[in-house]
Scaffold this active site. Structure first.
Site, mmCIF file in Angstrom:
data_model
loop_
_atom_site.group_PDB
_atom_site.id
_atom_site.type_symbol
_atom_site.label_atom_id
_atom_site.label_comp_id
_atom_site.label_asym_id
_atom_site.label_seq_id
_atom_site.Cartn_x
_atom_site.Cartn_y
_atom_site.Cartn_z
ATOM 1 N N TRP B 298 0.833 -1.210 0.000
ATOM 2 C CA TRP B 298 0.000 0.000 0.000
ATOM 3 C C TRP B 298 0.869 1.262 0.000
ATOM 4 O O TRP B 298 0.509 2.287 -0.575
ATOM 5 C CB TRP B 298 -0.898 -0.013 1.250
ATOM 6 C CG TRP B 298 -1.703 1.234 1.443
ATOM 7 C CD1 TRP B 298 -2.913 1.516 0.884
ATOM 8 C CD2 TRP B 298 -1.362 2.365 2.245
ATOM 9 N NE1 TRP B 298 -3.343 2.757 1.294
ATOM 10 C CE2 TRP B 298 -2.408 3.302 2.133
ATOM 11 C CE3 TRP B 298 -0.278 2.690 3.064
ATOM 12 C CZ2 TRP B 298 -2.411 4.521 2.790
ATOM 13 C CZ3 TRP B 298 -0.267 3.908 3.724
ATOM 14 C CH2 TRP B 298 -1.326 4.803 3.586
ATOM 15 N N HIS B 299 2.056 1.151 0.631
ATOM 16 C CA HIS B 299 2.906 2.333 0.745
ATOM 17 C C HIS B 299 3.558 2.736 -0.581
ATOM 18 O O HIS B 299 3.904 3.897 -0.752
ATOM 19 C CB HIS B 299 4.000 2.111 1.796
ATOM 20 C CG HIS B 299 3.462 2.131 3.189
ATOM 21 N ND1 HIS B 299 2.936 1.015 3.790
ATOM 22 C CD2 HIS B 299 3.328 3.130 4.085
ATOM 23 C CE1 HIS B 299 2.518 1.337 4.999
ATOM 24 N NE2 HIS B 299 2.736 2.610 5.208
ATOM 25 N N GLY B 300 3.746 1.790 -1.469
ATOM 26 C CA GLY B 300 4.355 2.187 -2.733
ATOM 27 C C GLY B 300 4.868 1.013 -3.528
ATOM 28 O O GLY B 300 4.918 -0.124 -3.041
ATOM 29 N N TYR B 442 4.189 10.989 4.033
ATOM 30 C CA TYR B 442 3.046 10.179 3.603
ATOM 31 C C TYR B 442 2.284 10.789 2.427
ATOM 32 O O TYR B 442 1.376 10.164 1.909
ATOM 33 C CB TYR B 442 2.132 9.876 4.801
ATOM 34 C CG TYR B 442 2.493 8.523 5.403
ATOM 35 C CD1 TYR B 442 3.696 8.352 6.075
ATOM 36 C CD2 TYR B 442 1.674 7.414 5.260
ATOM 37 C CE1 TYR B 442 4.060 7.129 6.589
ATOM 38 C CE2 TYR B 442 2.033 6.177 5.784
ATOM 39 C CZ TYR B 442 3.223 6.042 6.447
ATOM 40 O OH TYR B 442 3.580 4.816 6.947
ATOM 41 N N PHE B 445 2.907 8.449 -0.396
ATOM 42 C CA PHE B 445 2.259 7.134 -0.461
ATOM 43 C C PHE B 445 0.820 7.257 -0.937
ATOM 44 O O PHE B 445 0.037 6.396 -0.897
ATOM 45 C CB PHE B 445 2.297 6.449 0.914
ATOM 46 C CG PHE B 445 3.705 6.351 1.466
ATOM 47 C CD1 PHE B 445 4.775 6.096 0.631
ATOM 48 C CD2 PHE B 445 3.941 6.515 2.812
ATOM 49 C CE1 PHE B 445 6.066 6.026 1.138
ATOM 50 C CE2 PHE B 445 5.213 6.433 3.329
ATOM 51 C CZ PHE B 445 6.282 6.186 2.493
#
Lengths: 379, 445
Positions: B298-300, B442, B445
């Site tokens: 999900w973060h990248g 964030y 992201f």
């Protein structure tokens, strides 16, 4: 009065909050907190009648851009410690003139190549005093104006001028609305123009309002924050020279030609300016051309340029030496094709920007070597 | 912000003010981002009337949301098959806030289908639910059953908020700004230097991991605090996202304190539907790995995030087996959890897996990853260690801020004088020069 009480309370709160923030910023300047904490960058620059802008004398503060360092501008307006006028007998006084590379705001004074070369010379039993006459964004005209006034007043025994090679090889007529530049005079001769003195910004900065605002900058960290944040108009000394430097570099086409017999009027004006003090006496000069490796493809071409510049200068000055600084730096570095970019930049920005500690060490060695050779050749 | 608040207070239609300002706020992200969010808003609003009728509709709208997220966030990752895009140094290329609003809308659709909330028929209210400006870009991710009733009752909330204290909200915004500008941005250049050049020795490597742990905490929790504080000014209560995660005594507790709203989203919409902790250990382990791996993704689009997530899955699973033994030794649980957190942050911050593995090698006293060494000689070393410990002490001290006595003090002091003090500090912090240009982590992201 009761009606204004809420407003009064709120405004008092705003003032107390502002004082609190000023206090926090000052507290952060305590060593070693300033190395990491949020601090305000000092305002070192101010208007100057001769060069358009220069360092304001007797200022202390933190420089933050690229790398953090605590810097001091002495009583005569140079970065570094105070010096006596005239020099102490038996002291070799060397004035190093140039742009932000010489200025070296990004490192502490003891880490600059200026101070290091002084130590190296003293180590070699030469009682030298090396003065920093670097000024961010200084062009050939600004450096010449600086030599005529600030450097001349310091009575140096030797001047080392670091000059970007396009400044001399291209040598075009410039714009003197912000700081000195070579322009065409009334009878088409090339003169060092000082139109900037008539500029509204310069007059404002040099006037009473300017004095008040510079006083504020010197006494309030918050004023510095506002100045750095909104650095347009009134306090634009810092941004202007650097912007000018960048735009000049971007606009400069590659050129690798110089002939002492067919010099342009601007080239002649530059060399004439460097050859005489205002009183008609002549300085002893080491001219170090920087960035020649980006202008010329081969070392032979570069050597030819250096010889030609030397011929042109030696006609005017008895005691002169001309260096291809890139070439000298390369010979001091190991490897067949040394990468000069490692001398620039800090941390993650290695390769771009001003001299890092490695760069200062190497420049110090080169400068010391050049001064020693010069003294041997021109006793 | 002050203008919006003034309009919100004075105009008779507070909902429209929030709607307009949220839209204007997001418009600064650019036309592309606006088009993407608008398309998703329209799709999700229309399908919200259908998802209760058939699971097919729910599946379809989830697919649309995930597809949009994949196309705009993970395209390069899946097409090229390699993940080497260093999110920390490169420009932000994903549509602003996409990971957050996609999750929020998807959660809403699932809650609707499960009957946990009722459908929102007013498009303006729906847009405010998704795009409420304080939390749009980086959370907290809110659930419809908590947030929608507040949007429905904005007029009453406004009346109530005007009577309630302002100082706690302003103090929360100030706390967030202090965390971001004073701490996170001060640590950022040092972290960036270590991870860009690579540590040369073990102490520099450990310092890099330590500083990054606090940088990302201050950065992200600072944003969340500001979001909660700003929303509170409008009378809207958003959930807190962080509860001093580095004080956790187990990996499970860490996830109850770190990015809480994402953890809850993953728990409610991914982990539990996949079976959670039920069944044989191999199945539970697989579910945990899949969940945490996806949380990492999900973060990248980078393997480093996936390994970070999988690492957490493994750590949580192993801790279930040995946690009871560690609990008997004082501080052991905290020490192990904190050390594992630091180690896993190395994966998270590294530009690629090769760098991360080399970094671990350096951390253990092996070959240098790069040429960047921070001197620990003499006073320098003492100050660095003191500074690092201070960060931990501050973390502990922060936990004392969110207590009833502090809230009482703030409520008692609420008045124009203290509001002026806090507003002045907020304004000056906003004006502090940003020489490095550090956007919130964030946002990437």
């Amino acid at each position: 009065m009761k009606r204004f009480r809420p407003l009064l309370l709120f405004c008092t709160g705003l003032i107390v909050g502002t004082i609190l923030m000023e206090g926090i910023l000052r507290m952060n300047e305590v060593w070693p907190l300033w190395k990491v904490a949020t601090v305000a960058q000092a305002s070192f620059y101010g208007p100057d009648w001769d060069t358009g802008y220069s360092h304001r004398p007797d200022r202390d503060g933190l420089w933050l851009t690229e790398n953090r360092a605590w810097r001091h501008v002495n009583k005569t307006g140079q970065l570094g410690p105070d010096y006596s006028i005239p020099p102490m007998p038996g002291t070799l006084r060397v004035a190093v003139v140039g742009d932000s590379i010489v200025e070296s705001l990004q490192v502490a004074d003891e880490d600059t190549f200026i101070r290091k070369s002084e130590h190296l010379l003293r180590h070699d039993k030469i009682h030298a005093e090396v003065l920093n006459f670097g000024l961010s964004g200084a062009s050939a005209a600004v450096s010449a104006a600086r030599i005529d006034h600030a450097v001349f007043s310091a009575s140096p025994d030797l001047i080392v001028l670091l000059l970007k090679s396009p400044e001399l090889l291209l040598a075009r007529v410039g714009d003197d609305s912000a700081f000195p530049a070579y322009i065409s005079g009334s009878s088409n001769e090339i003169v060092r123009g000082t139109e900037f003195r008539q500029g509204r910004g310069f007059q404002l900065r040099s006037g009473i309002l300017g004095s008040v605002l510079y006083w504020l900058l010197d006494h309030s960290r918050l004023a510095n924050i506002l100045n750095n944040r909104k650095n347009v108009g009134f306090f634009n000394e810092v941004s202007n020279p650097q912007n000018n430097e960048v735009s000049t570099a971007a606009a400069a086409p590659q050129t690798c030609a110089f002939n002492h017999k067919t010099m342009s009027p601007v080239q002649q004006a530059i060399l004439d300016d460097l050859s005489y003090y205002p009183d008609g006496s002549q300085p002893r000069l080491i001219l170090a051309l920087t960035g020649l490796s980006t202008q010329c493809d081969s070392l032979t071409e570069r050597q030819t340029i250096i010889e030609e510049v030397y011929k042109a200068l030696s006609k005017r000055l008895p005691d002169v030496s001309v260096l291809d600084l890139d070439a000298v730096l390369s010979t001091h570095m190991a490897g067949p094709e040394p990468d000069l970019s490692v001398l620039h930049g800090f941390g993650r920005n290695l390769g771009t920007g001003h001299l890092n500690k490695r760069g200062h060490n190497l420049y110090a060695a080169v400068l010391t070597d050049a001064i020693q050779r010069f003294i041997e050749q021109h006793p | 912000m002050a203008t919006v608040w003034a309009l919100w207070v004075s105009l008779p239609f507070p909902r429209l003010v929030l709607f307009c300002f949220s839209a204007i706020f997001y418009a600064f992200a650019g036309l592309n981002d606006v088009l993407i969010v608008t398309t998703l808003l329209v799709f999700n609003f229309l399908f919200s009337f259908l998802v209760t009728k058939s699971k097919l509709y729910l599946a379809f709208i989830i697919l649309v949301n995930i597809l949009v997220l994949f196309i705009f966030k993970y395209e390069s990752f899946f097409i090229s098959g390699v993940a080497g895009y260093d999110l920390f140094t490169a420009d932000i290329i994903i549509p602003l806030g996409i990971s957050f609003y996609v999750f929020q809308m998807t959660g809403y659709q699932i809650d609707l289908a499960k009957g946990r909330c009722s459908v929102q028929r007013d498009p303006i209210r729906f847009v405010i639910f998704v795009m409420f400006f304080p939390q749009l870009i980086a959370g907290p991710i809110v659930r419809a059953q908590n947030f929608m009733p507040q949007i429905d009752n904005l007029a009453r909330i406004r009346k109530r908020s005007l009577k309630s204290t302002m100082l706690p909200s302003l103090a929360l915004i100030l706390l967030g700004l202090v965390k971001k500008i004073y701490f996170a941005d001060s640590l950022a250049p040092h972290v960036n230097d270590i991870f860009a050049r690579g540590p040369e020795d073990a102490q520099t490597a450990i310092l890099g991991a330590w500083l990054f742990a606090f940088q990302i905490y201050f950065d992200f929790s600072g944003y969340s605090d500001m979001a909660v504080g700003m929303a509170r000014l409008f009378g809207i209560r958003l959930p807190m996202n962080f509860f001093q995660p580095y004080l956790s005594r187990s990996p499970r507790e860490f996830w109850q304190r770190w990015h809480v709203t994402l953890s809850q989203w993953i728990l409610n919409y991914l982990y539990l539907p996949l079976g959670g902790n039920k069944g044989p250990w191999a199945r539970a382990f697989a579910v945990l790995l899949i969940t945490m791996g996806l949380a990492g993704l999900w973060h990248g689009a980078n393997w480093t995030f996936i390994i970070w997530g999988l690492g957490w899955g493994l750590v949580v699973f192993l801790y279930r087996q040995i946690g009871q033994y560690l609990a008997t030794i004082p501080l052991a649980g905290w020490l192990v959890t904190f050390s594992l957190t630091l180690g896993l942050w190395v994966f998270f911050r590294s530009p690629d897996l090769h760098f991360a593995l080399s970094y671990f090698q350096t951390m253990g006293g092996g070959a240098p990853t790069g040429d960047w060494a921070v001197s620990f000689n003499g006073w320098n070393g003492i100050f660095i260690i003191m500074g690092c410990l201070s960060l931990l002490i501050l973390h502990f001290a922060e936990s004392k801020l969110f207590r009833a006595p502090v809230a009482r003090i703030l409520a008692r002091r609420d008045g124009l004088f203290w509001q002026g003090v806090v507003i002045a500090l907020i304004l000056w912090l906003v004006l502090l020069p940003d020489l490095n240009g550090n956007p919130f982590i964030y946002f990437r992201f």
